[in-house]
Scaffold this motif. Structure first.
Motif, PDB file in Angstrom:
ATOM      1  N   LEU A   1      -5.251  71.065-106.805  1.00 50.95           N
ATOM      2  CA  LEU A   1      -5.168  69.969-107.766  1.00 50.95           C
ATOM      3  C   LEU A   1      -6.371  69.910-108.705  1.00 50.95           C
ATOM      4  N   CYS A   2      -7.249  70.930-108.616  1.00 50.31           N
ATOM      5  CA  CYS A   2      -8.429  71.013-109.493  1.00 50.31           C
ATOM      6  C   CYS A   2      -9.263  69.728-109.423  1.00 50.31           C
TER       7      CYS A   2
ATOM      8  N   PRO B   1      -9.920  65.006-100.310  1.00 44.88           N
ATOM      9  CA  PRO B   1      -9.006  66.151-100.236  1.00 44.88           C
ATOM     10  C   PRO B   1      -9.578  67.304 -99.420  1.00 44.88           C
ATOM     11  N   PRO B   2      -8.774  67.916 -98.547  1.00 48.89           N
ATOM     12  CA  PRO B   2      -9.194  69.171 -97.916  1.00 48.89           C
ATOM     13  C   PRO B   2      -9.451  70.217 -99.004  1.00 48.89           C
ATOM     14  N   LEU B   3     -10.183  71.256 -98.669  1.00 42.86           N
ATOM     15  CA  LEU B   3     -10.555  72.261 -99.667  1.00 42.86           C
ATOM     16  C   LEU B   3      -9.335  72.881-100.345  1.00 42.86           C
TER      17      LEU B   3
ATOM     18  N   GLN C   1     -15.776  64.633-104.633  1.00 42.83           N
ATOM     19  CA  GLN C   1     -15.838  63.173-104.503  1.00 42.83           C
ATOM     20  C   GLN C   1     -14.517  62.487-104.857  1.00 42.83           C
ATOM     21  N   ASP C   2     -13.561  63.228-105.407  1.00 42.29           N
ATOM     22  CA  ASP C   2     -12.270  62.640-105.760  1.00 42.29           C
ATOM     23  C   ASP C   2     -11.484  62.280-104.501  1.00 42.29           C
ATOM     24  N   MET C   3     -10.591  61.318-104.654  1.00 42.98           N
ATOM     25  CA  MET C   3      -9.735  60.901-103.548  1.00 42.98           C
ATOM     26  C   MET C   3      -8.285  61.283-103.849  1.00 42.98           C
TER      27      MET C   3
ATOM     28  N   ALA D   1      -1.349  63.676-103.647  1.00 41.89           N
ATOM     29  CA  ALA D   1      -1.340  63.305-105.060  1.00 41.89           C
ATOM     30  C   ALA D   1      -2.701  62.763-105.478  1.00 41.89           C
ATOM     31  N   SER D   2      -3.107  63.108-106.684  1.00 33.85           N
ATOM     32  CA  SER D   2      -4.378  62.624-107.218  1.00 33.85           C
ATOM     33  C   SER D   2      -4.368  61.099-107.312  1.00 33.85           C
ATOM     34  N   GLU D   3      -5.349  60.456-106.690  1.00 32.26           N
ATOM     35  CA  GLU D   3      -5.398  58.992-106.727  1.00 32.26           C
ATOM     36  C   GLU D   3      -5.635  58.491-108.146  1.00 32.26           C
TER      37      GLU D   3
END
Length: 287
Positions: free
Chosen positions: A156-157, A148-150, A161-163, A185-187
């Motif tokens: 999305l909090c 995710p971009p900053l 390392q999250d995708m 969207a949060s993977e």
């Protein structure tokens, strides 16, 4: 007529452990004063949050009826008035729906799609009877999984390392482009979302698809709206004058337990459409 699912019993010890004890439950009038003390207000908000958590964990699934106010009040060891306030809050948010004479149900987006379209779809045709104004096709332009971009990480909090799933789609009518949607969207939350099912889903409302096919229910959204210009590459792609004025809608969607899970950047061409606002959530549902 389809049979209703049996009521789901809840673990009363689990849901009570974080709630302060409310004394004199049996002596509390059902017509509690509308002016709540800070302590009582905190209590009904805590009860509302606990109910939201149970719904997000699918203790009750979409379309399922909850136990009565009396039963829930006993399970949570709170007054019936406090429980009513907690349930009312979830009804106002659209997480629950009341059916007069039948009970309180978890919102089912697919079964009540027209109702939720009125709640969430604000960009509508100037003349809904004109075929050339009505959207007819959805075209998926890209679908990728990225870091995710900053800005998205913050909204999305997420951790670095999250995708996230990053998708772009266009809604088209015979008159041309209606909207361009850029979805983040949060993977982790949208683990069942694929390029194929996003292209082929039959639900008119994307949130109905999220709930029925992915098991993800939207509890509320926050929107910002402003005037903007359609980017030159989209003007070229969809054969529109450059520049073309649009309405820019940025929408952050939250889960039932109030976690930000999807961010959408939408550009809306207003030649035959307008944005509408309604101040009331209609309680006219089908079961």
């Amino acid at each position: 007529m389809s049979m209703e699912r049996p009521l789901c019993r809840i673990d009363s010890a689990l849901v009570r452990q974080s709630l302060p004890r409310e004394d004199n439950v049996n002596n509390t009038s059902l017509n509690e004063n509308i002016f709540f003390s800070p302590q009582k207000q905190t209590l009904f908000l805590q009860v509302s949050n606990a109910l939201s958590q149970l719904i997000s964990e699918e203790k009750w699934t979409p379309g399922e009826m909850l136990p009565s106010e009396t039963e829930l009040a006993k399970e949570f060891s709170v007054s019936q008035g406090t429980m009513r306030r907690a349930l009312n809050l979830l009804v106002e948010k659209g997480i629950l729906i009341r059916r007069q004479g039948r009970g309180t149900f978890v919102s089912d987006f697919k079964r009540n799609e027209k109702l939720f379209q009125r709640r969430y779809v604000k960009f509508v045709p100037d003349d809904p009877l004109t075929d050339e104004a009505l959207p007819t096709t959805s075209k998926l332009l890209f679908f990728v999984k990225v870091s995710p971009p900053l800005e998205i990480q913050s909204k999305l909090c997420l951790e670095p390392q999250d995708m996230v799933i990053h998708a772009g789609r266009a809604l088209l009518a015979s008159s041309g482009l209606v909207t361009f949607d850029e979805i983040w969207a949060s993977e982790t939350v949208f683990s069942k979302l694929t390029e194929e099912n996003l292209m082929k889903h039959e639900e008119k409302l994307l949130y109905s698809f999220y709930q029925s096919e992915l098991g993800v229910s939207i509890g509320r959204v926050e929107e910002t709206i402003k005037a903007a210009l359609l980017p030159s590459n989209l003007c070229f792609m969809f054969k529109l004058p450059d520049p073309t004025p649009v309405i820019e809608i940025n929408r952050l969607a939250y889960s039932v337990n109030d976690k930000p899970i999807e961010y959408r950047h939408q550009l809306c061409v207003t030649r035959k459409y307008h944005y509408t606002v309604s101040g009331q959530f209609e309680d006219n549902v089908e079961f």
